[in-house]
Design a protein around this motif. Structure first.
Motif, PDB file in Angstrom:
ATOM      1  N   LYS A 145     -39.783  30.445 -53.843  1.00 36.91           N
ATOM      2  CA  LYS A 145     -39.432  29.580 -52.719  1.00 36.91           C
ATOM      3  C   LYS A 145     -38.242  28.646 -52.957  1.00 36.91           C
ATOM      4  CE  LYS A 145     -42.894  30.368 -49.706  1.00 36.91           C
ATOM      5  NZ  LYS A 145     -44.114  29.678 -50.121  1.00 36.91           N
ATOM      6  N   THR A 195     -35.091  35.354 -50.737  1.00 35.39           N
ATOM      7  CA  THR A 195     -33.999  35.897 -49.932  1.00 35.39           C
ATOM      8  C   THR A 195     -32.921  36.510 -50.819  1.00 35.39           C
ATOM      9  OG1 THR A 195     -34.449  34.135 -48.383  1.00 35.39           O
ATOM     10  CG2 THR A 195     -32.382  35.291 -48.112  1.00 35.39           C
ATOM     11  N   LEU A 200     -32.110  45.047 -48.523  1.00 30.39           N
ATOM     12  CA  LEU A 200     -32.835  44.745 -47.290  1.00 30.39           C
ATOM     13  C   LEU A 200     -33.344  45.994 -46.587  1.00 30.39           C
ATOM     14  CD1 LEU A 200     -31.042  41.981 -45.204  1.00 30.39           C
ATOM     15  CD2 LEU A 200     -33.287  41.914 -46.272  1.00 30.39           C
ATOM     16  N   HIS A 250     -42.150  41.752 -43.922  1.00 32.96           N
ATOM     17  CA  HIS A 250     -42.036  40.514 -44.676  1.00 32.96           C
ATOM     18  C   HIS A 250     -43.001  40.437 -45.842  1.00 32.96           C
ATOM     19  CE1 HIS A 250     -38.922  38.542 -42.430  1.00 32.96           C
ATOM     20  NE2 HIS A 250     -39.478  38.958 -41.309  1.00 32.96           N
ATOM     21  N   VAL A 257     -33.881  40.031 -52.451  1.00 29.28           N
ATOM     22  CA  VAL A 257     -33.867  41.225 -51.600  1.00 29.28           C
ATOM     23  C   VAL A 257     -32.526  41.441 -50.902  1.00 29.28           C
ATOM     24  CG1 VAL A 257     -36.334  41.102 -51.217  1.00 29.28           C
ATOM     25  CG2 VAL A 257     -34.781  40.014 -49.585  1.00 29.28           C
ATOM     26  N   SER A 258     -31.547  40.576 -51.182  1.00 33.35           N
ATOM     27  CA  SER A 258     -30.325  40.609 -50.375  1.00 33.35           C
ATOM     28  C   SER A 258     -29.561  41.921 -50.468  1.00 33.35           C
ATOM     29  CB  SER A 258     -29.419  39.440 -50.760  1.00 33.35           C
ATOM     30  OG  SER A 258     -29.040  39.540 -52.112  1.00 33.35           O
ATOM     31  N   SER A 259     -29.666  42.623 -51.594  1.00 32.19           N
ATOM     32  CA  SER A 259     -28.891  43.872 -51.688  1.00 32.19           C
ATOM     33  C   SER A 259     -29.757  45.085 -51.378  1.00 32.19           C
ATOM     34  CB  SER A 259     -28.303  43.993 -53.090  1.00 32.19           C
ATOM     35  OG  SER A 259     -29.340  43.960 -54.037  1.00 32.19           O
ATOM     36  N   LYS A 300     -31.938  40.499 -58.352  1.00 32.50           N
ATOM     37  CA  LYS A 300     -31.385  41.044 -57.106  1.00 32.50           C
ATOM     38  C   LYS A 300     -30.923  42.482 -57.308  1.00 32.50           C
ATOM     39  CE  LYS A 300     -27.043  40.608 -54.589  1.00 32.50           C
ATOM     40  NZ  LYS A 300     -25.956  39.720 -54.177  1.00 32.50           N
ATOM     41  N   GLY A 338     -21.864  36.177 -55.893  1.00 29.56           N
ATOM     42  CA  GLY A 338     -23.131  36.806 -56.219  1.00 29.56           C
ATOM     43  C   GLY A 338     -24.317  36.288 -55.425  1.00 29.56           C
ATOM     44  N   LEU A 339     -24.510  34.997 -55.446  1.00 37.53           N
ATOM     45  CA  LEU A 339     -25.730  34.434 -54.892  1.00 37.53           C
ATOM     46  C   LEU A 339     -25.504  33.791 -53.532  1.00 37.53           C
ATOM     47  CD1 LEU A 339     -27.013  32.783 -58.172  1.00 37.53           C
ATOM     48  CD2 LEU A 339     -28.070  34.725 -57.005  1.00 37.53           C
ATOM     49  N   PHE A 340     -26.603  33.643 -52.808  1.00 34.95           N
ATOM     50  CA  PHE A 340     -26.604  32.883 -51.567  1.00 34.95           C
ATOM     51  C   PHE A 340     -27.242  31.547 -51.915  1.00 34.95           C
ATOM     52  CE2 PHE A 340     -26.632  37.341 -50.687  1.00 34.95           C
ATOM     53  CZ  PHE A 340     -25.657  37.480 -49.719  1.00 34.95           C
ATOM     54  N   LEU A 341     -26.413  30.610 -52.346  1.00 32.60           N
ATOM     55  CA  LEU A 341     -26.915  29.397 -52.992  1.00 32.60           C
ATOM     56  C   LEU A 341     -27.861  28.579 -52.125  1.00 32.60           C
ATOM     57  CD1 LEU A 341     -23.696  28.155 -54.791  1.00 32.60           C
ATOM     58  CD2 LEU A 341     -25.733  29.122 -55.842  1.00 32.60           C
ATOM     59  N   THR A 342     -27.582  28.538 -50.814  1.00 32.56           N
ATOM     60  CA  THR A 342     -28.399  27.676 -49.964  1.00 32.56           C
ATOM     61  C   THR A 342     -29.656  28.390 -49.475  1.00 32.56           C
ATOM     62  OG1 THR A 342     -27.082  28.340 -48.071  1.00 32.56           O
ATOM     63  CG2 THR A 342     -26.435  26.315 -49.186  1.00 32.56           C
ATOM     64  N   LYS A 343     -29.871  29.608 -49.970  1.00 33.24           N
ATOM     65  CA  LYS A 343     -31.094  30.332 -49.595  1.00 33.24           C
ATOM     66  C   LYS A 343     -32.065  30.327 -50.766  1.00 33.24           C
ATOM     67  CE  LYS A 343     -29.717  31.489 -45.495  1.00 33.24           C
ATOM     68  NZ  LYS A 343     -30.219  30.649 -44.423  1.00 33.24           N
ATOM     69  N   MET A 386     -29.670  27.183 -55.343  1.00 30.69           N
ATOM     70  CA  MET A 386     -28.736  26.160 -55.828  1.00 30.69           C
ATOM     71  C   MET A 386     -29.425  25.114 -56.703  1.00 30.69           C
ATOM     72  SD  MET A 386     -28.082  24.268 -52.215  1.00 30.69           S
ATOM     73  CE  MET A 386     -26.830  23.220 -52.896  1.00 30.69           C
TER      74      MET A 386
END
Lengths: 495, 326, 332
Positions: A392, A351, A358, A370, A354-356, A410, A342-347, A396
């Motif tokens: 921000k 981010t 963009l 932006h 809006v990942s799904s 998201k 599901g997630l982009f943990l290190t972002k 994670m």
């Protein structure tokens, strides 16, 4: 009653702030089959990992044969005769049965070279004891899942296990293999081995166990003799919690059908599933893990292929080739596995939100706006009440509840017409849970069709307008959310 | 008031904490030390020679940064540079028109990149092994084609690409700067290319978020191949010959520069501008070796050391964030 | 296509029948085309031409089964050759020099393992960095010059014969048997399969993975060092140019021999067949007088083909479910 071979007293365990086991007591008698049951997340696996030396308890004591023990690793537990047969098998496919059974304990000569004859002889004896006549030199890669399970059991027996923990051993077995397993359990019991049997399936629990212990929310609810109880009582013990959380009011009226699924099938995972989702309603998918709920969601979403079945969206037949395809048609799926899928943990939060979607923030040339991304992310951070209220931080570093809110944001951001949420409140505190529920209801009220997959019956019954009960890849009942009891659902889910 | 103050503070910290800023300061420091040690360093001609010398590495490293960002690796860039250079010069010697020959070279780079990408994305073969194989095949092919000879006698028009100057500055420098600006902009702002950050961070989540993972993997490798080919064109034209061993070890310098510049070996991070600074740092250090009269052989040691330090820093950064290699 | 798949699967399932058949076929073709192919003289040339790769492949087999890779071997080889060359110029004596040089090689292997264990760097990048640095150091030490002028006793290692068989071949045969015995039959070395095949299982059965990694990379570097010493003796000199691209050929041999880059699979027997296969092909280049630079093209192509075939078969073996991208993007 015979003497206890294993005695557990006052075991508690926390992971971080999350307390998963509260003061657990459990006694296992010599030569008994003791079933351990409970809903997902009740703490069964953690308790077994403590017994098997994989985790250490925060408090409490363990006694084996009257002797107090503290295991620092699985080897220490094995030395005391406790063996875990894992759900995820721990075999190496490109080694033989014998090599796997006696890994690290092969009979060797003084130079450390393996004595093959003896190794094979002993393995063959073990496998024969399990009723399987097979060449011990056969590679594990060539074996069926059922036989692999037996190899795991042989491994445990080779260590002279006094206590054998079987973690959902029948979940991947064919009917015939299940019968073999039952027979082996009976044989082992006769030979004086104690077996802790973890299962979801009540019929099999009654079929093989002497006593049944029920865990709920990390607490031991009680231990009963199998012959003195029945399914209803066990179900009651499992789900006994009252619906203490407040749920938003149900839909006053629902619209026309948004999504209808007809005859969805794939292998033996999904057989001939049909259901309808109406505009503005929340449809619940109840059932045990592996009953086909997630598989159905992924199939609709285009993430996995199907053998047969038609999906109709707004009266038009659709077939999504990919997730992108589904999202473009307004069908979204919030995965149960938020960390891996599901997630982009290190972002950061922005981010992720809006990942799904963009493409929505891109001009015709594909250039990203932006400022639009920032504004939208900030809006959703407020909307789902993320703490801290900032777009921000890296995801994670958020708590489980906030991660789940970010994941919800998201998909809200993707502007769905049909939203399937899979375990939307797993590992989430009560406050965040209520908020997530009210978001889902709001979404439904705004005309979106919502499907909620949950293993928590109170959530399913409290939140959903209708409930489809899954059992072994089929829908066995569609019930009204109002007036249905947890026992009703459990009956259809385990029959 | 208090809120805005802390917000300013955090954004200052964010700016200073950025890899590019730290890198820039290191470059300034290294330059300052070198200009104290040798008067030849602070000199326009020396700067132009550094810039020209590093331009090929920058162009190659742009592609490598893209591939690292998408979560892959491309060991074949050095060999693709060599092979496309050889093929372009052979075509020129056979009388093919300059634009056509260059186009053929770039297309070959694209084709080899597409092969890499297809093997990786469609057949799901480990990117390391695919590009290692490609590295051997492409290098071998260029040796076979040239039989080990230098291919000189190239048309003057072609040489002008690498040797020509505008306002006293060689054309490859302009090209490099333009490529850095374009790709830096596109990677940050162009939706299709920007999506590789998501793929590199979590390819499964990216796929389920509606990002075309397979397609963008292939595109990244194609870009890597084309950019390596472009470097091949500039190099053969600048040095006025094709040679099978051009670009040897370029992949290592490109990996080092990308990682120094902020790309992560585990994907999802990368900055073209950072990579540019990474190459610049390596180039200044090498230039220092030359100017100080130290054995050029030390360069290999230092390059390897920098790669270890860069990767180590990357690993520590990941560890501190609690990530695991597996 | 289906029948092709099943045929291929059957061929590769039981050991290395496909590979052995290819070697046999290649041998027949070669001996028909070149009558001198099966002469003792030519067999010796073939063997000696590939002896460095053969030695390194033994160590690389351990590394790859454990799920790692060692790109530093091609740099350890010349580095050790140079170290032994320099030591031989002192009054240390032949055997102490060799022992020290091999010790240095093992130390390099330990450094690789240290980086992988402590810095948690991917094996391929750690060993790549080591390779770059070693080549640099070798150049610094020699300033690009070749070292020569060794005592006769050292010359014998590469040129001596016992019962008519070249010493390097004997060294290889002894080590191959030893490696095969250990990997197949020794309980300690069985751990290598567990580490590569199922890391979680390895941990659960109490394997000290980090410690094992020192042994594995130490052995790999030792074999590269041994290859370096033999090369130095063969050429009676030591140069930074030794062993160029040998890592590619070594990895190709091991992969063709049935090892999997994702670990847990492979055998010394298979690797030896892989080595023989590549050695014959290299001899084919010698025999046919084809430019030797074709070799790397062929090897690279074979490596790709071997990996492709393995992945293709594995893909056929698993369910038609969406495969995790992450799984393969982060492997290696």
């Amino acid at each position: 009653m015979v003497a206890s071979v294993l005695k557990i007293k006052g075991i508690s365990k926390s992971f971080g702030v999350h307390k998963v086991l509260h003061d657990i007591d459990l006694e296992i008698a010599k030569g008994e089959v003791h079933a351990l049951i409970g809903e997902n997340g009740a703490g069964k696996s953690t308790l077994m990992k403590i017994i098997g030396g994989i985790h250490r308890p925060d408090t409490g004591s363990i006694e084996v044969d009257g002797e107090s023990v503290a295991f620092s690793n699985p080897q220490a537990a094995m030395a005391k005769g406790i063996s875990l047969v894992h759900q995820e098998l721990s075999l190496v496919p490109n080694l033989s049965i014998a090599q796997n059974v006696f890994s690290q304990r092969e009979p060797t000569n003084w130079l450390g070279f393996v004595k093959w004859d003896e190794l094979h002889k002993r393995t063959r004896e073990l496998m024969e004891r399990l009723g399987v006549d097979i060449d011990p030199a056969t590679m594990v890669a060539e074996l069926s899942v059922g036989i692999r399970q037996l190899v795991e059991i042989a491994k445990a027996l080779s260590m002279d296990a006094k206590i054998l923990v079987l973690d959902e051993p029948t979940s991947a077995l064919s009917e015939k293999e299940v019968e073999t397993l039952y027979r082996i359990v009976d044989d082992l019991k006769a030979a004086g081995v104690s077996i802790i049997f973890i299962s979801h399936k009540l019929p099999e629990v009654f079929r093989i166990s002497d006593r049944i212990s029920v865990l709920r929310d990390g607490r031991m609810i009680g231990t009963v003799k199998a012959e003195d109880t029945d399914t209803d009582e066990i179900i009651h013990m499992m789900v006994g919690r009252s619906i203490e959380e407040m749920y938003p009011p149900r839909a006053s009226s629902v619209g026309e059908t948004v999504l209808s699924v007809e005859g969805l099938s794939r292998g033996d995972e999904l057989s001939d599933l049909s259901f309808e989702l109406k505009k503005g309603e929340i449809l619940g998918f109840a059932g045990l893990v592996g009953s086909g709920r997630t598989e159905t969601a992924r199939a609709i979403f285009g993430a996995d292929p199907v053998d047969a079945g038609t999906i109709t969206l707004h009266g038009r037949t659709v077939k999504f080739k990919s997730a992108l395809d589904a999202i473009n048609h307004g069908v979204c799926y919030l995965t149960e596995d938020r960390k891996d899928l599901g997630l982009f943990l290190t972002k950061n939060v922005r981010t992720n939100i809006v990942s799904s979607s963009l493409k929505k923030f891109a001009s015709q040339l594909g250039l990203l706006q932006h400022s639009g991304i920032e504004d939208t992310a900030k809006y959703y951070v407020q909307h789902v009440k993320l703490r801290p209220a900032d777009d921000k931080p890296l995801v994670m570093n958020l708590s489980g509840g906030n991660q789940q809110k970010a994941l919800l944001a998201k998909w809200l951001c993707a502007d769905p017409q049909v939203l399937i949420v899979d375990e939307p409140t797993r590992g989430v505190d009560v406050g965040a849970k209520t908020e997530i529920h009210s978001h889902l209801r709001q979404l439904a009220n705004s005309g979106v069709g919502v499907i909620v997959i949950s293993s928590e019956l109170p959530e399913i019954l409290g939140l959903c307008d209708r409930v489809a009960v899954f059992n072994e890849g089929r829908i066995t009942a569609v019930l009204d959310g109002e007036g249905t009891t947890q026992e009703d659902v459990m009956k259809y889910a385990t029959m | 008031m208090a809120i805005s103050k802390s917000a300013t503070k955090s954004s200052v910290r964010e700016f200073v904490g950025r890899r590019e800023v730290g890198l820039f300061l290191i470059i300034v420091a290294a330059s300052a030390i070198l200009s104290l040690l040798t008067p030849q360093f602070l000199n326009l001609n020396n700067f132009i020679s550094i810039a020209t010398g590093m331009s090929y590495d920058v162009i190659v490293a742009i592609g490598l940064t893209l591939v690292l960002t998408v979560g892959g690796i491309d060991l074949s860039v050095g060999s693709i540079l060599g092979l496309t250079g050889v093929v372009t010069t052979m075509l020129l010697r056979a009388g093919v028109a300059i634009p056509l020959a260059v186009l053929a070279g770039l297309s070959l780079g694209a084709l080899l990149g597409a092969l890499n990408g297809t093997f990786i994305a469609k057949f799901k073969i480990n990117p390391f092994i695919v590009t290692l194989g490609m590295m051997a095949v492409a290098r071998g092919a260029s040796v076979v084609l040239t039989s080990g000879y230098f291919l000189s006698n190239l048309p003057a028009g072609y040489l002008a690409i690498g040797q020509g100057k505008w306002f006293g500055i060689p054309i490859p420098i302009y090209a490099t700067i333009i490529l850095v600006i374009i790709f830096d902009y596109l990677l940050r702002n162009w939706e299709p290319l920007h999506s590789i950050f998501f793929i590199g961070t979590n390819p499964d989540a990216a796929e389920l978020s509606g990002i075309k993972v397979g397609k963008m993997l292939i595109v990244s490798y194609i870009l890597s191949g084309v950019l390596a080919a472009a470097a091949g064109v500039f190099m053969t034209s600048r040095l006025a010959m094709g040679y099978a061993q051009f670009g040897l070890g370029a992949e290592q310098r490109a990996i080092a520069a990308s990682v120094i510049g902020g790309a992560s070996m585990s994907g999802g991070e990368g900055s073209i501008f950072g990579t540019f600074l990474g190459v610049l740092l390596l180039a200044i250090i090498n230039n220092g070796f030359v100017l100080l009269g130290l054995s050029v052989y030390w360069q290999g040691v230092v390059n390897g050391l920098i790669l270890v330090i860069a990767v180590g820093v990357d690993a520590i950064r990941r560890m501190r964030r609690g990530e695991d290699r597996d | 296509m289906r029948s092709l798949g099943t045929v291929l699967k059957k061929l590769t399932k039981k050991g290395n029948i496909g590979l052995i058949a290819s070697v046999a076929l290649l041998t027949v073709v070669m001996s028909l085309a070149y009558p001198n192919f099966l002469t003792l003289f030519n067999i010796e040339i073939t063997a000696m031409g590939f002896i460095q790769e053969a030695l390194m492949a033994l160590g690389m087999t351990l590394v790859i089964i454990s799920g790692g890779i060692d790109l530093s071997v091609a740099a350890v080889l010349p580095f050790t050759a140079i170290i032994v060359g320099l030591l031989l110029k002192t009054s240390l004596g032949v055997w102490p020099s060799i022992a020290i040089a091999l010790g240095v090689a093992v130390l390099i292997g330990f450094i690789n393992a240290l980086m992988i264990n402590k810095l948690r760097v991917f094996p391929f990048i750690a060993t790549l960095a080591t390779a770059t640095m070693l080549r640099g150091v070798a150049l610094v030490i020699t300033e690009g010059a070749t070292i020569s002028g060794f005592p006769t006793a050292f010359y014998e290692i590469g040129h001596g014969r016992v019962y008519g068989i070249p010493v390097p071949v004997i060294i290889f045969l002894v080590l191959a048997v030893l490696f095969a015995l250990l990997l197949k039959n020794h309980s300690y070395f069985q751990q290598v399969y567990f580490v590569g095949g199922n890391a979680k299982a390895a941990q659960l059965s109490g394997i000290k993975v980090n410690r094992l990694r020192y042994v594995i990379y130490g052995i790999s570097a030792f074999m590269a060092g041994l290859a370096g010493i033999i090369t130095a003796s063969q050429y009676v000199s030591a140069s930074t140019g030794f062993g160029l691209n040998s890592d590619m050929r070594v990895i190709t041999s091991v992969i063709i021999g049935g090892a999997s880059l994702s670990g847990g699979k492979g055998s010394i027997g298979g690797t030896i067949w892989g080595v023989i296969f590549l050695a014959i092909i290299s001899n084919a280049f010698v025999q046919s007088g084809a430019p030797t630079y074709w070799q790397d093209v062929v090897y690279g192509g074979m490596l790709l083909a071997a990996v492709f075939l393995e992945e293709y078969l594995r893909a056929r073996g698993r369910k038609a479910k969406m495969k995790s991208w992450r799984e393969f993007l982060t492997s290696g």
